[in-house]
Design a protein around this motif. Structure first.
Motif, short mmCIF file in Angstrom:
data_model
loop_
_atom_site.label_atom_id
_atom_site.label_comp_id
_atom_site.label_asym_id
_atom_site.label_seq_id
_atom_site.Cartn_x
_atom_site.Cartn_y
_atom_site.Cartn_z
N ARG A 179 0.79 -1.23 0.00
CA ARG A 179 0.00 0.00 0.00
C ARG A 179 0.82 1.28 0.00
NH1 ARG A 179 -5.36 -0.45 1.55
NH2 ARG A 179 -5.36 1.75 0.96
N SER A 180 2.03 1.25 0.53
CA SER A 180 2.76 2.49 0.76
C SER A 180 3.71 2.80 -0.40
CB SER A 180 3.56 2.39 2.07
OG SER A 180 4.37 3.54 2.24
N LYS A 181 3.92 4.10 -0.60
CA LYS A 181 4.89 4.55 -1.60
C LYS A 181 6.21 4.96 -0.96
CE LYS A 181 1.33 6.23 -4.80
NZ LYS A 181 0.81 7.40 -5.56
N ASP A 182 6.33 4.79 0.36
CA ASP A 182 7.56 5.13 1.04
C ASP A 182 8.69 4.22 0.57
OD1 ASP A 182 6.27 7.06 2.47
OD2 ASP A 182 6.02 5.85 4.28
N PRO A 183 9.91 4.76 0.40
CA PRO A 183 11.04 3.93 -0.04
C PRO A 183 11.44 2.93 1.03
CG PRO A 183 11.79 6.11 0.61
CD PRO A 183 10.30 6.17 0.62
N TRP A 184 12.03 1.83 0.60
CA TRP A 184 12.53 0.84 1.55
C TRP A 184 13.73 1.42 2.29
CZ3 TRP A 184 11.08 -4.43 2.34
CH2 TRP A 184 9.93 -4.81 1.64
N PRO A 185 14.00 0.92 3.49
CA PRO A 185 15.15 1.43 4.25
C PRO A 185 16.45 1.25 3.48
CG PRO A 185 13.72 0.08 5.64
CD PRO A 185 13.23 -0.10 4.24
N THR A 186 17.32 2.22 3.62
CA THR A 186 18.65 2.11 3.03
C THR A 186 19.52 1.19 3.88
OG1 THR A 186 19.52 3.98 4.31
CG2 THR A 186 18.43 4.49 2.21
N ALA A 187 20.73 0.90 3.40
CA ALA A 187 21.65 0.04 4.15
C ALA A 187 21.96 0.65 5.52
CB ALA A 187 22.93 -0.19 3.36
N VAL A 188 22.15 1.97 5.54
CA VAL A 188 22.44 2.64 6.82
C VAL A 188 21.23 2.56 7.75
CG1 VAL A 188 22.92 4.88 7.89
CG2 VAL A 188 24.16 4.18 5.83
N GLU A 189 20.03 2.74 7.20
CA GLU A 189 18.83 2.66 8.03
C GLU A 189 18.59 1.25 8.55
OE1 GLU A 189 16.29 6.36 6.05
OE2 GLU A 189 16.16 4.35 5.19
N TRP A 190 18.94 0.22 7.77
CA TRP A 190 18.87 -1.16 8.28
C TRP A 190 19.87 -1.38 9.41
CZ3 TRP A 190 15.16 -4.48 8.03
CH2 TRP A 190 14.32 -4.55 6.92
N ARG A 191 21.07 -0.80 9.24
CA ARG A 191 22.06 -0.88 10.34
C ARG A 191 21.52 -0.22 11.59
NH1 ARG A 191 26.57 3.44 10.32
NH2 ARG A 191 24.69 4.51 11.07
N ASN A 192 20.94 0.97 11.43
CA ASN A 192 20.37 1.66 12.59
C ASN A 192 19.23 0.85 13.21
OD1 ASN A 192 22.14 3.67 11.89
ND2 ASN A 192 20.59 5.10 11.16
N ALA A 193 18.41 0.23 12.35
CA ALA A 193 17.31 -0.60 12.86
C ALA A 193 17.83 -1.78 13.66
CB ALA A 193 16.45 -1.09 11.69
N LEU A 194 18.98 -2.33 13.26
CA LEU A 194 19.56 -3.45 14.00
C LEU A 194 20.02 -3.01 15.38
CD1 LEU A 194 20.55 -6.36 14.16
CD2 LEU A 194 22.67 -5.62 13.04
N THR A 254 17.76 6.97 18.62
CA THR A 254 16.99 7.04 17.38
C THR A 254 16.58 8.47 17.03
OG1 THR A 254 15.18 5.95 16.17
CG2 THR A 254 14.67 6.75 18.36
N THR A 255 16.61 9.38 18.01
CA THR A 255 16.27 10.78 17.72
C THR A 255 17.52 11.67 17.64
OG1 THR A 255 15.97 11.20 20.10
CG2 THR A 255 14.02 10.61 18.83
N THR A 256 18.71 11.07 17.81
CA THR A 256 19.93 11.86 17.77
C THR A 256 20.97 11.33 16.78
OG1 THR A 256 20.79 10.61 19.67
CG2 THR A 256 19.71 12.73 20.14
N LYS A 257 21.37 10.09 16.96
CA LYS A 257 22.49 9.53 16.19
C LYS A 257 22.10 8.48 15.15
CE LYS A 257 25.54 11.77 18.75
NZ LYS A 257 26.38 12.86 18.21
N LEU A 258 21.04 7.74 15.42
CA LEU A 258 20.71 6.58 14.58
C LEU A 258 19.25 6.62 14.12
CD1 LEU A 258 22.48 3.84 16.75
CD2 LEU A 258 23.38 4.94 14.68
N PRO A 259 18.90 7.55 13.25
CA PRO A 259 17.50 7.64 12.80
C PRO A 259 17.09 6.43 11.98
CG PRO A 259 18.90 9.07 11.48
CD PRO A 259 19.75 8.56 12.60
N LEU A 260 15.83 6.03 12.15
CA LEU A 260 15.28 4.93 11.37
C LEU A 260 14.67 5.45 10.07
CD1 LEU A 260 13.46 3.01 14.25
CD2 LEU A 260 15.71 2.51 13.28
#
Length: 300
Positions: A66-81, A177-183
């Motif tokens: 349903r969403s048009k939002d892009p998939w997480p980037t490699a950096v965002e996956w790292r942050n998610a981990l 997540t609000t300072t160094k590692l945004p999702l």
């Protein structure tokens, strides 16, 4: 528990505001008792790992459709981990582990100090608390000291260690997540966090040799489904709506309500025992939370 974001938005329509608030109040307040019921068949890290893997997969699949939002980037996956390991692996895994030793309502009351610990972590990232926030932190610490002196916590140092670790890891992740590692933006970030955190929880579960108690008890199955559908999907969607359409004070007001609901459900549904002194300690903790929110509102 939930990360407290503070992005203001336009006023919400009253017809949707009330259901969204009730979802955050009642559902998140009831998840503590649901975790305890699920523990009858599902050990803590296995319970949380399967919960977040399933919820994350469902949410990611829906977003892909349903969403048009892009998939997480490699950096965002790292942050998610990293965030998923701390917030879900440590925060939710240890929260569930603590409920093996201490009543769900009292666990919720202890976790109510999270906004105060958030302010404490903020010191390491250049976020100086206001005087009101410092006062709230002091009151909250006093409330926790009173709470852990009660019979329930005093009888279980392992339970105290688990819930304290849960608060520390959850709040550290909230600050990072609000300072160094945004999702990734919006629900895509939460879905990636659940998938990564769920995978880490399953690794911990395997390392500990956890096994489900078979046959699974119906109450455990029902509680687990409730946590997946209501706790991880519906309540979070309501919270995201509040963040987008209501003021920060309204969106984060669950911090005052959830402990009360969890305590009442623990006592009247879960037959948990709470002494008068423990009720008083919970009141002191909530007073500290109120001071923290007043301090944040005054500095915004």
């Amino acid at each position: 528990m939930s990360a407290v974001l503070t992005s203001p938005g336009p006023a919400a329509r009253p017809s949707l505001l009330v259901p969204a608030l009730l979802a955050c109040y009642l559902i998140w307040g009831s998840t503590y008792l649901a975790i305890r019921f699920a523990l009858e068949s599902l050990p803590p890290f296995l319970q949380m790992g399967t919960r977040f893997l399933v919820a994350g997969s469902l949410l990611m699949a829906w977003l892909a459709w349903r969403s048009k939002d892009p998939w997480p980037t490699a950096v965002e996956w790292r942050n998610a981990l990293v965030i998923g390991t701390l917030m879900l692996g440590g925060g939710m895994g240890l929260c569930a582990a603590s409920e093996q030793y201490i009543g769900s309502g009292l666990i919720a009351a202890f976790i109510a100090v999270s906004p105060m610990v958030n302010s404490g972590w903020g010191l390491f990232f250049g976020q100086k608390p206001t005087r009101m926030e410092f006062a709230g932190m002091a009151v909250g610490v006093a409330g926790v000291l009173l709470l852990v002196r009660g019979a329930s916590f005093a009888a279980s140092p392992v339970g105290i260690a688990c819930v304290a670790g849960a608060v520390l890891t959850w709040t550290l992740a909230s600050v990072l997540t609000t300072t160094k590692l945004p999702l990734a933006r919006g629900a895509m970030g939460f879905a990636s966090e659940m998938l990564c955190g769920g995978a880490v929880l399953m690794v911990v579960s395997l390392a500990l040799g956890e096994q489900a108690v078979l046959p699974l008890q119906p109450v455990s199955i029902a509680a687990w489904l409730y946590l997946v559908v209501f706790g991880s999907l519906i309540a979070f969607s309501a919270y995201m709506y509040l963040l987008a359409h209501a003021t920060p004070a309204v969106a984060t007001s669950y911090a005052f309500v959830n402990p009360v609901i969890a305590l009442l459900l623990g006592v009247f549904v879960g037959s948990e025992h709470v002494t008068g002194g423990e009720w008083a300690a919970c009141g002191v903790i909530l007073a500290g939370v109120l001071l923290i929110f007043r301090g944040k509102s005054g500095s915004s």
